[in-house]
Every structure is written in C-alpha cells, then in structure tokens.
Design a protein around this motif. Sequence first.
Motif, PDB file in Angstrom:
ATOM      1  N   LEU A  60       8.661  22.419  -8.613  1.00 37.24           N
ATOM      2  CA  LEU A  60       7.524  21.527  -8.795  1.00 37.24           C
ATOM      3  C   LEU A  60       7.881  20.093  -8.445  1.00 37.24           C
ATOM      4  CD1 LEU A  60       4.598  21.314  -9.715  1.00 37.24           C
ATOM      5  CD2 LEU A  60       5.425  20.933 -12.042  1.00 37.24           C
ATOM      6  N   SER A  61       9.068  19.643  -8.875  1.00 40.27           N
ATOM      7  CA  SER A  61       9.465  18.256  -8.587  1.00 40.27           C
ATOM      8  C   SER A  61       9.757  18.047  -7.104  1.00 40.27           C
ATOM      9  CB  SER A  61      10.693  17.879  -9.420  1.00 40.27           C
ATOM     10  OG  SER A  61      11.786  18.726  -9.116  1.00 40.27           O
ATOM     11  N   ASN A  62       9.924  19.137  -6.346  1.00 41.89           N
ATOM     12  CA  ASN A  62      10.158  19.029  -4.897  1.00 41.89           C
ATOM     13  C   ASN A  62       8.903  18.599  -4.153  1.00 41.89           C
ATOM     14  OD1 ASN A  62      11.663  19.198  -2.531  1.00 41.89           O
ATOM     15  ND2 ASN A  62      11.152  21.347  -2.212  1.00 41.89           N
ATOM     16  N   TRP A  63       7.727  18.924  -4.716  1.00 43.24           N
ATOM     17  CA  TRP A  63       6.481  18.577  -4.038  1.00 43.24           C
ATOM     18  C   TRP A  63       6.250  17.065  -3.940  1.00 43.24           C
ATOM     19  CZ3 TRP A  63       3.639  20.947  -0.729  1.00 43.24           C
ATOM     20  CH2 TRP A  63       3.620  22.351  -0.677  1.00 43.24           C
ATOM     21  N   PRO A  64       6.355  16.316  -5.027  1.00 45.24           N
ATOM     22  CA  PRO A  64       6.174  14.863  -4.858  1.00 45.24           C
ATOM     23  C   PRO A  64       7.185  14.258  -3.895  1.00 45.24           C
ATOM     24  CG  PRO A  64       6.986  15.389  -7.069  1.00 45.24           C
ATOM     25  CD  PRO A  64       6.565  16.659  -6.446  1.00 45.24           C
ATOM     26  N   GLN A  65       8.422  14.762  -3.911  1.00 46.21           N
ATOM     27  CA  GLN A  65       9.418  14.255  -2.969  1.00 46.21           C
ATOM     28  C   GLN A  65       8.991  14.525  -1.531  1.00 46.21           C
ATOM     29  OE1 GLN A  65      12.257  12.508  -3.533  1.00 46.21           O
ATOM     30  NE2 GLN A  65      12.474  12.364  -1.310  1.00 46.21           N
ATOM     31  N   THR A  66       8.441  15.734  -1.295  1.00 47.09           N
ATOM     32  CA  THR A  66       7.986  16.092   0.054  1.00 47.09           C
ATOM     33  C   THR A  66       6.841  15.206   0.505  1.00 47.09           C
ATOM     34  OG1 THR A  66       8.638  18.389  -0.364  1.00 47.09           O
ATOM     35  CG2 THR A  66       7.113  17.991   1.457  1.00 47.09           C
ATOM     36  N   LEU A  67       5.892  14.932  -0.391  1.00 47.32           N
ATOM     37  CA  LEU A  67       4.737  14.104  -0.033  1.00 47.32           C
ATOM     38  C   LEU A  67       5.105  12.633   0.125  1.00 47.32           C
ATOM     39  CD1 LEU A  67       2.096  15.699  -2.447  1.00 47.32           C
ATOM     40  CD2 LEU A  67       2.352  16.105   0.015  1.00 47.32           C
ATOM     41  N   VAL A  68       6.127  12.213  -0.600  1.00 47.91           N
ATOM     42  CA  VAL A  68       6.511  10.793  -0.571  1.00 47.91           C
ATOM     43  C   VAL A  68       7.328  10.457   0.678  1.00 47.91           C
ATOM     44  CG1 VAL A  68       8.122   9.198  -1.700  1.00 47.91           C
ATOM     45  CG2 VAL A  68       6.347  10.327  -3.039  1.00 47.91           C
ATOM     46  N   THR A  69       8.087  11.424   1.192  1.00 47.09           N
ATOM     47  CA  THR A  69       9.003  11.153   2.312  1.00 47.09           C
ATOM     48  C   THR A  69       8.320  10.531   3.524  1.00 47.09           C
ATOM     49  OG1 THR A  69      10.512  12.899   1.591  1.00 47.09           O
ATOM     50  CG2 THR A  69      10.666  12.186   3.894  1.00 47.09           C
ATOM     51  N   PRO A  70       7.188  11.094   4.050  1.00 46.73           N
ATOM     52  CA  PRO A  70       6.558  10.451   5.227  1.00 46.73           C
ATOM     53  C   PRO A  70       6.062   9.038   4.942  1.00 46.73           C
ATOM     54  CG  PRO A  70       5.161  12.198   4.334  1.00 46.73           C
ATOM     55  CD  PRO A  70       6.484  12.325   3.678  1.00 46.73           C
ATOM     56  N   ILE A  71       5.631   8.808   3.693  1.00 50.56           N
ATOM     57  CA  ILE A  71       5.162   7.455   3.362  1.00 50.56           C
ATOM     58  C   ILE A  71       6.328   6.480   3.370  1.00 50.56           C
ATOM     59  CG2 ILE A  71       4.001   6.060   1.606  1.00 50.56           C
ATOM     60  CD1 ILE A  71       2.558   8.547   0.676  1.00 50.56           C
ATOM     61  N   GLU A  72       7.489   6.922   2.825  1.00 43.81           N
ATOM     62  CA  GLU A  72       8.669   6.061   2.844  1.00 43.81           C
ATOM     63  C   GLU A  72       9.096   5.756   4.280  1.00 43.81           C
ATOM     64  OE1 GLU A  72      11.541   8.197   0.503  1.00 43.81           O
ATOM     65  OE2 GLU A  72      11.171   6.911  -1.227  1.00 43.81           O
ATOM     66  N   ARG A  73       9.054   6.789   5.133  1.00 46.80           N
ATOM     67  CA  ARG A  73       9.457   6.558   6.527  1.00 46.80           C
ATOM     68  C   ARG A  73       8.503   5.601   7.230  1.00 46.80           C
ATOM     69  NH1 ARG A  73      13.000   8.124   4.330  1.00 46.80           N
ATOM     70  NH2 ARG A  73      14.370   9.934   4.704  1.00 46.80           N
ATOM     71  N   PHE A  74       7.209   5.766   6.943  1.00 49.10           N
ATOM     72  CA  PHE A  74       6.242   4.855   7.572  1.00 49.10           C
ATOM     73  C   PHE A  74       6.439   3.426   7.086  1.00 49.10           C
ATOM     74  CE2 PHE A  74       2.136   2.653   7.527  1.00 49.10           C
ATOM     75  CZ  PHE A  74       1.832   2.688   8.887  1.00 49.10           C
ATOM     76  N   MET A  75       6.880   3.298   5.824  1.00 46.57           N
ATOM     77  CA  MET A  75       7.111   1.959   5.296  1.00 46.57           C
ATOM     78  C   MET A  75       8.147   1.216   6.135  1.00 46.57           C
ATOM     79  SD  MET A  75       8.252   0.832   1.437  1.00 46.57           S
ATOM     80  CE  MET A  75       7.173   2.033   0.711  1.00 46.57           C
ATOM     81  N   VAL A  80       0.835  -1.207   0.000  1.00 44.07           N
ATOM     82  CA  VAL A  80       0.000   0.000   0.000  1.00 44.07           C
ATOM     83  C   VAL A  80       0.866   1.252   0.000  1.00 44.07           C
ATOM     84  CG1 VAL A  80      -1.626   1.347   1.390  1.00 44.07           C
ATOM     85  CG2 VAL A  80      -2.006  -1.094   1.059  1.00 44.07           C
ATOM     86  N   CYS A  81       1.944   1.251   0.766  1.00 47.11           N
ATOM     87  CA  CYS A  81       2.837   2.419   0.806  1.00 47.11           C
ATOM     88  C   CYS A  81       3.510   2.643  -0.542  1.00 47.11           C
ATOM     89  CB  CYS A  81       3.896   2.230   1.895  1.00 47.11           C
ATOM     90  SG  CYS A  81       3.249   2.331   3.580  1.00 47.11           S
ATOM     91  N   ALA A  82       3.999   1.558  -1.160  1.00 46.01           N
ATOM     92  CA  ALA A  82       4.658   1.692  -2.461  1.00 46.01           C
ATOM     93  C   ALA A  82       3.683   2.169  -3.531  1.00 46.01           C
ATOM     94  CB  ALA A  82       5.285   0.365  -2.867  1.00 46.01           C
ATOM     95  N   THR A  83       2.435   1.658  -3.495  1.00 46.80           N
ATOM     96  CA  THR A  83       1.426   2.095  -4.463  1.00 46.80           C
ATOM     97  C   THR A  83       1.075   3.564  -4.272  1.00 46.80           C
ATOM     98  OG1 THR A  83       0.502  -0.152  -4.486  1.00 46.80           O
ATOM     99  CG2 THR A  83      -0.872   1.619  -5.367  1.00 46.80           C
ATOM    100  N   SER A  84       0.999   4.020  -3.025  1.00 47.55           N
ATOM    101  CA  SER A  84       0.708   5.435  -2.740  1.00 47.55           C
ATOM    102  C   SER A  84       1.802   6.337  -3.313  1.00 47.55           C
ATOM    103  CB  SER A  84       0.584   5.658  -1.228  1.00 47.55           C
ATOM    104  OG  SER A  84      -0.456   4.857  -0.688  1.00 47.55           O
ATOM    105  N   VAL A  89      12.205  -5.735  -0.868  1.00 48.52           N
ATOM    106  CA  VAL A  89      10.998  -5.698  -1.697  1.00 48.52           C
ATOM    107  C   VAL A  89      10.573  -4.269  -1.980  1.00 48.52           C
ATOM    108  CG1 VAL A  89       8.524  -6.190  -1.703  1.00 48.52           C
ATOM    109  CG2 VAL A  89      10.148  -7.970  -1.054  1.00 48.52           C
ATOM    110  N   SER A  90      10.631  -3.409  -0.980  1.00 46.67           N
ATOM    111  CA  SER A  90      10.142  -2.043  -1.156  1.00 46.67           C
ATOM    112  C   SER A  90      11.058  -1.225  -2.066  1.00 46.67           C
ATOM    113  CB  SER A  90      10.010  -1.353   0.198  1.00 46.67           C
ATOM    114  OG  SER A  90      11.262  -1.326   0.861  1.00 46.67           O
ATOM    115  N   THR A  91      12.352  -1.553  -2.087  1.00 51.47           N
ATOM    116  CA  THR A  91      13.296  -0.781  -2.906  1.00 51.47           C
ATOM    117  C   THR A  91      12.938  -0.797  -4.388  1.00 51.47           C
ATOM    118  OG1 THR A  91      15.076  -1.119  -1.315  1.00 51.47           O
ATOM    119  CG2 THR A  91      15.709  -0.539  -3.569  1.00 51.47           C
ATOM    120  N   PRO A  92      12.682  -1.981  -5.020  1.00 52.25           N
ATOM    121  CA  PRO A  92      12.298  -1.940  -6.437  1.00 52.25           C
ATOM    122  C   PRO A  92      10.952  -1.268  -6.677  1.00 52.25           C
ATOM    123  CG  PRO A  92      12.189  -4.184  -5.591  1.00 52.25           C
ATOM    124  CD  PRO A  92      12.890  -3.365  -4.560  1.00 52.25           C
ATOM    125  N   LEU A  93      10.019  -1.350  -5.711  1.00 54.02           N
ATOM    126  CA  LEU A  93       8.732  -0.680  -5.878  1.00 54.02           C
ATOM    127  C   LEU A  93       8.908   0.839  -5.903  1.00 54.02           C
ATOM    128  CD1 LEU A  93       6.416  -2.818  -3.570  1.00 54.02           C
ATOM    129  CD2 LEU A  93       6.352  -2.688  -6.055  1.00 54.02           C
TER     130      LEU A  93
END
Length: 739
Positions: free
Chosen positions: A382-397, A308-312, A432-436
């Motif tokens: 602009l490309s900084n925004w997806p990185q910002t939104l993705v960071t907490p999801i990666e940490r939660f993973m 779920v985290c990788a898909t998000s 597993v999460s790294t290739p996703l």
Amino acid sequence: MSSAAAAPGSGPIHPRLLALMMAARYYGLELDPADFRPGPNETAPTAAALSKWAQDTGMWSRALRLRWRHLFSVTGAGPVVLLFNDGSAGLLTGSNAETRIVFIRDPRAPEAEPPIPVDEMRLAEVWSGDAVLLRADRSQSEADPPFTLRWLTSLVMQEGKHLRDLLIASFSISILTIVPPLIVMQVVDRVLSHHSYSTLFLISSFVLVLVLYETLLGYARRLIILVVGVRTDAKLNLHVFNRLIRLPLDYFERHPAGETMYRVTQVNAVRQFITGKLMTTLLDMITLAVLLPFLFYLNATLAWIVLVCATSIMLIILAFLRPLRLIYSRVIAAETMKSAVLGETIFGIKTVKSLALEPQRKALWDEKVAEVGKWRMELGKLSNWPQTLVTPIERFMWMGVILVNAYLALSDESGTYQMGSMIAFMMLAQRVSTPLVSLARLVEEWEEVAGSMMQAGEVLNRPLEIDAASGGLRPKFAGAVSFDDVTFTYAGTKLPALDRISFSVPAGTMLGLVGRSGSGKSTVTRLLQGINREYSGFLKIDGADLREINLRHLRSSFGVVLQENFLFRGSIRDNILAGRPGLTLDDAIRAARLAGAEEFIERMPNGYETYIEEGSPNLSGGQRQRLAIARALITDPRILILDEATSALDPESEALVNANLARIARGRTMFIVSHRLSSLVDCDLILVLERGRLMDIGPHAALLERCAIYRTLWNQQNRHLNKEGSGHAALAPTLLQGD
C-alpha cells in the motif's frame, strides 16, 4: 552503615539528615533515614544526595548554591537546609532584611530552643553556599504527566538554551544558502562575460570564507541536535522506568513480559522521530521561509511550479494516510504478539527444555513471524502506491523547471534574460523543494510514530499504584493487624476471594493461615501488602487504615518471602542487603544466621562475595529460599509474611528455618501461609479459611477440637501417625498414602 547516615537504632543520625527530616516535618512528612542512599566515598551527605532523597519521597527539592542576598528571598515558604563546611547543617527558618540577619536552627538542639540570629560575617565563616530547597508534594500533572506528544514536545522544549542556539545556527545557514547562487549568478553574468580575473579572485576569496563559516555552523548545529537528543533521551528513559515500576502488580500478572517490553521500547522510536526527522524538517522550514521570497523574486513562474508540485505530493500522501493507519495497527498487533511469544519462551526456558517443548514453541514462533510478515507485506504494497504516484511529480519538479526555464530564455526576444539567474534559481529551487517534500514524507511517517506512541501509552498511561509518592501516613508500626468485614473480589471473577472476613491479632503474634487451595490465604497477604486496595470493609495496622498509609512506607515495613523468590545478579551480600544497601557485611551475616543460610554461604568459594548469575543456577532451591528469608529479615520488619516460604526447602533446610522461627518471630508479627499444618503447630493463632470465608481462628489444640475443616486437613496430612501401632492396617500403594 556508612558514616553518611545510620540506620535506626544503630547509631546517631547524621546532622544533615536530621536537618532534612526536620524540614520535611514542616510539610507533614516523616523521612526514614534508612532510605537515604549515600554516594560512593561520601564522608558526609551532599546536597545532591539529600535532594534526591527528598525527591524519592515525592517532594519537590533542589540542590543549589546560594549567596547571602538570596537568603532573604528564599525564606517564608518553608525552612531551607544550609550545609556547613564542617559536614553539619542548619535550618534557615527566617530573616530580617532591615537588620540584615538570618535565623538558623541547629537540628540537634532541643525543639524549645529558639533559632540563633546570624549576620553575614559569622555565616561566611562556616557556610560556602550549599543549600537544599524543599517544597510540598507536587501535583499529579507535574509529577506524573501522561505520555503524549504534547508532553514529549514539552520535554524537548525544556532545552530552551540549546534550541535557541539551534535556531540561530539554522537561520544563519539559511542566509548563507542564498549567497552561493548569487555568486554563481555573478560569475556567469559578469566574470565570464567581461573576462574579469580580479572579480573572480575576489569572489573566490569570499566563497572560501563562506564555506569555512558554513562548515563550522553545520558542525555546531549537528552537535546541538545531538546534545538535545541525548539529554531528552536520558530524561525520557528515567520517566518511563519510574512509571513502569509504579504500575500495579496486577498489570504485570495479566500481561506477558515480552509484550510490555515491546510496547515500552516504542518510546525510542517516538523520541528519535521528534529529535531527528521532525526537528530537522522544522529547521529546514526555516530555510524555506528565508529562500521562498527570494525564489519568487528571481522568477515567480518557476516558483509557482515548485510550490504546486510540492503541494501535489503532500495531497497524494494525505490521501493514503487512513488506509495506511489501519494496516499499520495490524502490524503493531502482530509485532506485539510475536514479542510476547519470545519473552514467554525466554522466561520459561527451563520448562521448555525440561519438557522438550522446542518444536511447539518453534511452531508458535513461526506462526507469529508469518503473521508479522503478512501484514508488513500488505503495508509495503500500500505504501508503494503513493511513492509511485509521487515519483513523476518529483521528476517534473526538477526537469520541468529546467525545461520551462529554457523555454523562457528562448522566447525572450529582448535578450535581457540572463543565464546566471536561471542557474541561481535552479540551485535555490533544489534547497526549497527538499523541505517541502520532507514535510510531506513527515506526515506519512507520523502514522508509524502515532502507532508507536499508542503502544507505549498503553503501558505508561495506565493508573499507577498511588497518586503521589508522598501521599499517605507514615506511622511507626508495632504490628497489630485487624480485618473488619473485609470483602474482596478479583477483576474478571464473580465469586469473592474473601467474603466478610473479620479478625484481629495483637502485635507480636505468630499467625498461621491454612485452608484448601483457593481458600484466600494468599489474598489476605496481598491485601496486607497493598497490592490490591479495591476491597470493602476496613483493614487496619495499629489502628491506621491501610489505604491511608503511604504505600512505599507500608511495604518497606514488611518482610515478605514467597514460594518462588527472585535473586538479582550480583553477590550474595548484595542480594541480602538489597533492601538496605547502606548496611554492612556484619548485618548481612546476622540476617543469614537467623535464616539458617550462614552454613552454606561459608562453604561457597567466595563466601558472601560469591556471584549469583541470572536465574541463580549455582544455588539449590533451598539455598535460594534461605537467602530470600535473610533478605526479608535485613530490614528488621515489624511484620513478616512467609507465603509457602518453606515448601521448596528440603527437610534439613526446613528444619533449620523452623528451628530459628522462634528467634525470627521475636518482636514482630508473623503471617505464615502453609499447606503443611505440622509447621504451624507452634503458632499463637491459626486462621482457617474455606472458599474465602473465615471458618475459625485459634491455637492448634483448640482448632483440633472444634473446627471440623482443620481437623480433616490435619488427619489427611497425618494419616500415617494414626496407623502407627495398627499391625493389621491395610497395605496401600505409596502414592495413595500421601496427602
């Protein structure tokens, strides 16, 4: 020429070249032995060199080593060239499987002579297996595929053997990835709980073997990726350069060199993406396919969290793709303009320096750099925004899995929850999460790669000059030229450059072309060279329509000298022999003498071996021009075009060239474009053009009598002659007395 081949008329043609020429005639092609390029230190043409010669004409060709049994399967489609041990060759024209004989033709034998039947024993005495296969010209899709991701992927897929080994290595590494977590699980759940030293020693030995094996597999995998990348890069560069030099001259005249170079270099970014990040990520997906089922086996709840985290992460990146694409297109446009300014400044550095234009060029460069910086800043924001939104999801993973795992362990009242399983899951979850996550990042990077591919495609997918290098007639020219109602208009203009031009000149004619600037003189020579083919009417050479003549054969039969000629880096001899590198120094001396260049070459420090730097700063304009004339004459062309060729010469150099003009013209048709009518007086015919129309054609004396435009031009340029003897002629400033 070397012993491997001989130029026409300079000696007998090598039998191996004769054999290939006869095989090509079977497919309706006439090969020119002067086009053959022998390799260094070759005593006889090799199979590879012969195959390359055939491929350069557009044919399909392969150099192979065959065995006796293969000869019965290759016959039937066309003749096969067999290279004998003594340096000669023969043509395999047929075979008889029942009697076990093949039929060999000697290329030097008369055509009426039948082929010789040969059995295996006799052939083995003279033949070791070297052969050259030929086939008809390739289709457009095979010879000139468009530059697309599909084609580039097919180029990588040609390395099938290496890719197979790569898949095996990746699958083996994926299997080995499961083992360490299992070992850790056993160490925690069995060794530590039972204090078993023997089990620990056994596991340690097993781990040592696995680490060694995985290290070797990793080295092999990286080496294979390197080999695939280098081989693909070499093929891609060959393809790119081949398409680039076959683009029409009109493209290079309309696009700055810096812009073209920038667009073409984007090919490297695409190649690096495919053989680098894309290939690595796809190989990592093999690891995912192997590990994911085992992850669900260990703990389905935690496995779902990882998925779920990788898909998000992937969905967030996909949401930003469209706006990123729009801004990146502006970055590319700004980078292209910046490169165009840089290239233009470098190529025009003499003008920049002589006119002190450094401040203006620097201001323009600063403007383009600022434009690039502006759009790259917008892209970065602009490309900084997806990185910002993705960071907490990666940490939660990572952290979430640990916390949930701890919660499951604490809430397990039965006490069956084992810590070893939790640690094993954590180790596998990371793999597993790294290739996703990499797959999600790959989608983001694809936008840049797609932009790079679009930029390269803007150049590489343009229509080429000819559909196939083997297309068209290859007649032997005598030099008769005729224009029949020819009309031509340049793209982007409305007025025709040539308007219903009709004239003809027999072979061996020296034809002068005169007229005011913009009258169409140079356009006539451009049409003759096939630079522009979008004309109406008929242009024929020796009765053959020019549009039906093979373009390469056409231009190799011409000698062309322009007002400004480019000399390549290298020796004077190399520059003179550029059109025929197989010729000798004696041939270069003969051409230089004819062009009036011998006298200054001999005064050079190293004579014909004097090195010419880029831009030829160690030569004067007149010396460069005479070398260009010598280079044009080295091919002994039947048609020679001098387009303002003597305008840059000093009076002494021009006098030398004009003195040799009669010798230069002997046996060939000459088109001489010049504003100086005095240099055309000895021409057989002079063509007078005015605003694209043919006003008159005839010898000098006749034109002076009947052609008002020619007479006006002559009087303007020879006004001083009319005033000689007039003692009362009005004095005028010197500048007003010129033409």
